[in-house]
Write a protein that holds these residues in place. Structure first.
Motif: not given
Length: 255
Positions: A40-64, A216-220
């Motif tokens: 919990s808190g590793s950021g994995k859910t945030t990545v998921a929410r960016v992918v589906v469009g629920l969170v706008k990232p500061d920077s970076g690209d998500v391509l399909f 893929a393993v995320m931490r902090r």
């Protein structure tokens, strides 16, 4: 199919702002399941929410398929339909007052191009059968169903619009262990029959090893290890991955 490049996401304001995702890059190929693991808190859910469009990232690209995925409301309908999410809490992700039939019909009204061209009732019953539910469930309200049934309805709602990528955010963590196994087997079966790709989010390596092709393993907020699932599980290279694996083995022994 899915490509995430150098993703950064921060929350908060001014001095209290913190970075939830820091330079994360990952891919998910056709017919592939990537297990994204971390506590919990590793950021994995945030990545998921960016992918589906629920969170706008500061920077970076998500391509399909090489096309940018913007936030909800700005991405083309075809891309919105192609990427669907199954949420952690099956009860809160459904309106308890809506019947299962209405839940599915809402998905078809949102994306009419995915609706059955013939008898919608027959299409609904086939969809419910695909996720292991009896046709009689269609007239029940979501609030009358068990947690496992609600999650099957959530999966059916996602499948109704004929996606190519399912993002499963802790999709079995709120369920009993026996129901977890049933849902995992269902997801594997659906992936094979519908040629789906999956981004499967979990804190539990013991769960991920049952479904993932790669891990893929995320931490902090940082991606610390990535590889073929069998390699990561048999010979983890990062200390944090080893600690997650030890925790999963300990839970297996206790159960």
């Amino acid at each position: 199919m899915l490509e995430v490049r150098d993703l950064d996401v921060s929350f908060g304001r001014a001095r209290r702002r913190f970075k939830a995702v820091d330079g994360v890059s990952l891919t998910v190929g056709p017919d592939e399941t990537l297990g994204l693991v971390g506590e919990s808190g590793s950021g994995k859910t945030t990545v998921a929410r960016v992918v589906v469009g629920l969170v706008k990232p500061d920077s970076g690209d998500v391509l399909f398929d090489g096309k940018p995925l913007g936030p909800v409301g700005r991405r083309p309908a075809s891309l919105q339909r192609a990427v669907q999410m199954v949420f952690q809490d099956p009860r809160s992700s459904l309106n308890p007052r809506m019947t299962v039939s209405a839940v599915i019909d809402e998905a078809w009204r949102t994306h009419p191009e995915s609706a059955p061209t013939g008898d919608r009732t027959a299409g609904l019953h086939q969809l419910l059968d695909d996720v292991g539910l009896d046709a009689t469930v269609a007239r029940h309200r979501a609030g009358e169903l068990s947690g496992g049934q609600c999650q099957r309805v959530s999966i059916a709602r996602a499948l109704a619009v004929k996606p190519r990528l399912l993002v499963c955010d802790e999709a079995v963590s709120a369920l009993d262990v026996s129901v977890q196994s049933q849902i995992l087997r269902l997801l594997v079966d659906l992936q094979q029959r519908h040629h789906l790709s999956m981004l499967f989010i979990s804190h539990d390596l013991g769960v991920v090893h049952q479904i993932a092709d790669r891990i893929a393993v995320m931490r902090r907020g940082v991606l610390v290890e990535e590889g073929v699932a069998t390699d990561v599980l048999s010979d983890p290279q990062h200390e944090y991955t080893r600690s997650l694996l030890d925790a999963a083995l300990e839970l297996t022994k206790e159960s």
